[in-house]
Write an enzyme that holds these catalytic residues in place. Structure first.
Site, mmCIF file in Angstrom:
data_model
loop_
_atom_site.group_PDB
_atom_site.id
_atom_site.type_symbol
_atom_site.label_atom_id
_atom_site.label_comp_id
_atom_site.label_asym_id
_atom_site.label_seq_id
_atom_site.Cartn_x
_atom_site.Cartn_y
_atom_site.Cartn_z
ATOM 1 N N GLY A 1 0.780 -1.236 0.000
ATOM 2 C CA GLY A 1 0.000 0.000 0.000
ATOM 3 C C GLY A 1 0.807 1.278 0.000
ATOM 4 O O GLY A 1 0.346 2.296 0.532
ATOM 5 N N SER A 2 1.982 1.275 -0.627
ATOM 6 C CA SER A 2 2.734 2.537 -0.646
ATOM 7 C C SER A 2 2.040 3.572 -1.537
ATOM 8 O O SER A 2 2.091 4.771 -1.253
ATOM 9 C CB SER A 2 4.185 2.308 -1.082
ATOM 10 O OG SER A 2 4.269 1.930 -2.435
ATOM 11 N N ASN A 3 1.373 3.118 -2.594
ATOM 12 C CA ASN A 3 0.595 4.069 -3.410
ATOM 13 C C ASN A 3 -0.595 4.609 -2.629
ATOM 14 O O ASN A 3 -0.936 5.789 -2.738
ATOM 15 C CB ASN A 3 0.122 3.397 -4.704
ATOM 16 C CG ASN A 3 1.190 3.447 -5.776
ATOM 17 O OD1 ASN A 3 1.475 4.523 -6.319
ATOM 18 N ND2 ASN A 3 1.798 2.311 -6.067
ATOM 19 N N ASN B 1 -6.693 1.967 -12.503
ATOM 20 C CA ASN B 1 -5.638 1.085 -12.009
ATOM 21 C C ASN B 1 -4.291 1.728 -12.319
ATOM 22 O O ASN B 1 -4.141 2.436 -13.322
ATOM 23 C CB ASN B 1 -5.727 -0.267 -12.716
ATOM 24 C CG ASN B 1 -4.634 -1.217 -12.287
ATOM 25 O OD1 ASN B 1 -4.396 -1.423 -11.082
ATOM 26 N ND2 ASN B 1 -3.924 -1.807 -13.247
ATOM 27 N N HIS C 1 -0.308 0.826 -13.163
ATOM 28 C CA HIS C 1 0.533 -0.281 -13.622
ATOM 29 C C HIS C 1 1.975 0.222 -13.752
ATOM 30 O O HIS C 1 2.199 1.312 -14.296
ATOM 31 C CB HIS C 1 0.017 -0.789 -14.971
ATOM 32 C CG HIS C 1 0.767 -1.979 -15.470
ATOM 33 N ND1 HIS C 1 0.539 -3.259 -14.997
ATOM 34 C CD2 HIS C 1 1.769 -2.088 -16.381
ATOM 35 C CE1 HIS C 1 1.361 -4.102 -15.606
ATOM 36 N NE2 HIS C 1 2.126 -3.425 -16.445
ATOM 37 N N ASP D 1 -5.737 -4.982 -17.852
ATOM 38 C CA ASP D 1 -4.687 -4.051 -18.298
ATOM 39 C C ASP D 1 -4.947 -3.419 -19.661
ATOM 40 O O ASP D 1 -4.026 -2.912 -20.295
ATOM 41 C CB ASP D 1 -3.309 -4.742 -18.351
ATOM 42 C CG ASP D 1 -2.656 -4.849 -16.978
ATOM 43 O OD1 ASP D 1 -3.135 -4.198 -16.034
ATOM 44 O OD2 ASP D 1 -1.659 -5.590 -16.862
ATOM 45 N N GLU E 1 5.398 6.459 -9.466
ATOM 46 C CA GLU E 1 3.985 6.121 -9.218
ATOM 47 C C GLU E 1 3.405 7.013 -8.120
ATOM 48 O O GLU E 1 2.298 7.534 -8.232
ATOM 49 C CB GLU E 1 3.856 4.656 -8.790
ATOM 50 C CG GLU E 1 4.153 3.652 -9.886
ATOM 51 C CD GLU E 1 3.867 2.230 -9.429
ATOM 52 O OE1 GLU E 1 2.753 1.965 -8.950
ATOM 53 O OE2 GLU E 1 4.760 1.373 -9.554
HETATM 54 C C1 GRF Z 1 2.643 -0.901 -7.790
HETATM 55 O O1 GRF Z 1 3.820 -1.082 -8.491
HETATM 56 C C2 GRF Z 1 1.485 -0.771 -8.747
HETATM 57 O O2 GRF Z 1 1.815 -0.159 -9.960
HETATM 58 C C3 GRF Z 1 1.105 -2.191 -8.997
HETATM 59 O O3 GRF Z 1 1.277 -2.826 -7.758
HETATM 60 C C4 GRF Z 1 2.266 -2.133 -6.998
HETATM 61 C C5 GRF Z 1 1.640 -1.812 -5.674
HETATM 62 O O4 GRF Z 1 2.562 -1.296 -4.766
HETATM 63 N N1 GRF Z 1 -0.226 -2.313 -9.554
HETATM 64 P P1 GRF Z 1 2.074 -0.677 -3.396
HETATM 65 O O5 GRF Z 1 1.238 -1.743 -2.697
HETATM 66 O O6 GRF Z 1 1.271 0.540 -3.692
HETATM 67 O O7 GRF Z 1 3.331 -0.384 -2.629
#
Ligand code: GRF
Length: 207
Positions: free
Chosen positions: A24-26, A119, A121, A162, A191
């Site tokens: 969940g870093s995003n 999403n 990617h 995708d 990201e």
């Molecule tokens: C990211 O690289 C995203 O692009 C992909 O899964 C990864 C998730 O990373 N779909 P995080 O859990 O957000 O760290």
């Protein structure tokens, strides 16, 4: 009275929700931008299909409702779809963000939020996408192919994995010295700086 004023205020801010499976870093990048006010939207809830996903802890730490929703908790794929639609409706969610969600989005959810599910990617789609292209596999494939550029894609989620329309891309240069790990870390940093910008743009369409 004071509580009423606060809750009507917060419901005036458009709500997004996030589906995750892992770290969940995003998600964290979105929560941070919501907290700083740079992203004028509130995260209504976070769902992970995996009870131990660290993403759920990140949500709880930010005071965001966090739910484990899977075929194990709901009994079937249809049950997962029903639960997600219920959460969407309860919280008036206008945008659903997949940030590292490793499951197919149920049809019922696609129908409930048409054109409002995105999403992220970690490559430049349509290259290096599709079945098996997740996590380190993506960066390994980029290096194995000798690609000189990779990046980040945010796209609409459709029934085809995708393959939905691309909304935003950022390019990352591949370095001769890159390993899958070093490349993955550099892409991930991009990201984090990209997803919230698209979420902001999409929520602004609601205003
Ligand atoms: C990211 O690289 C995203 O692009 C992909 O899964 C990864 C998730 O990373 N779909 P995080 O859990 O957000 O760290």
């Amino acid at each position: 009275m004071h509580i009423c004023a606060m809750s009507s205020n917060s419901s005036a801010v458009p709500a997004y929700a996030v589906l995750c499976s892992g770290g969940g870093s995003n998600l964290q990048a979105l929560l941070d931008r919501s907290a700083s006010g740079e992203l004028p939207g509130r995260c209504a809830w976070v769902v992970a299909n995996n009870r131990d996903a660290f993403a759920l802890e990140r949500a709880r730490a930010a005071g965001v409702p966090a739910h484990h929703v899977s075929t194990r908790t709901e009994g079937s794929d249809d049950g997962v779809g029903r639960k997600l639609v219920e959460l969407i409706d309860q919280h008036n969610v206008r945008l659903l963000v997949l940030a590292g969600y490793m499951r197919v989005v149920p049809q019922a959810v696609l129908h409930r939020l048409p054109g409002r599910i995105v999403n992220i990617h970690p490559a430049l789609l349509p290259a290096f996408g599709g079945k098996g292209m997740y996590g380190h596999h993506v960066h390994e494939a980029v290096l194995a192919r000798g690609a000189q550029w990779t990046g980040v894609t945010i796209h609409l989620v459709t029934e085809s994995y995708d393959e939905g329309p691309i909304l935003r891309q950022r390019v990352v240069a591949v370095r001769p010295s890159d390993t899958p790990q070093s490349l993955g870390e550099r892409v991930l940093r991009v990201e984090h700086d990209t997803l919230w910008r698209e979420v902001r743009a999409l929520l602004a369409q609601e205003a």
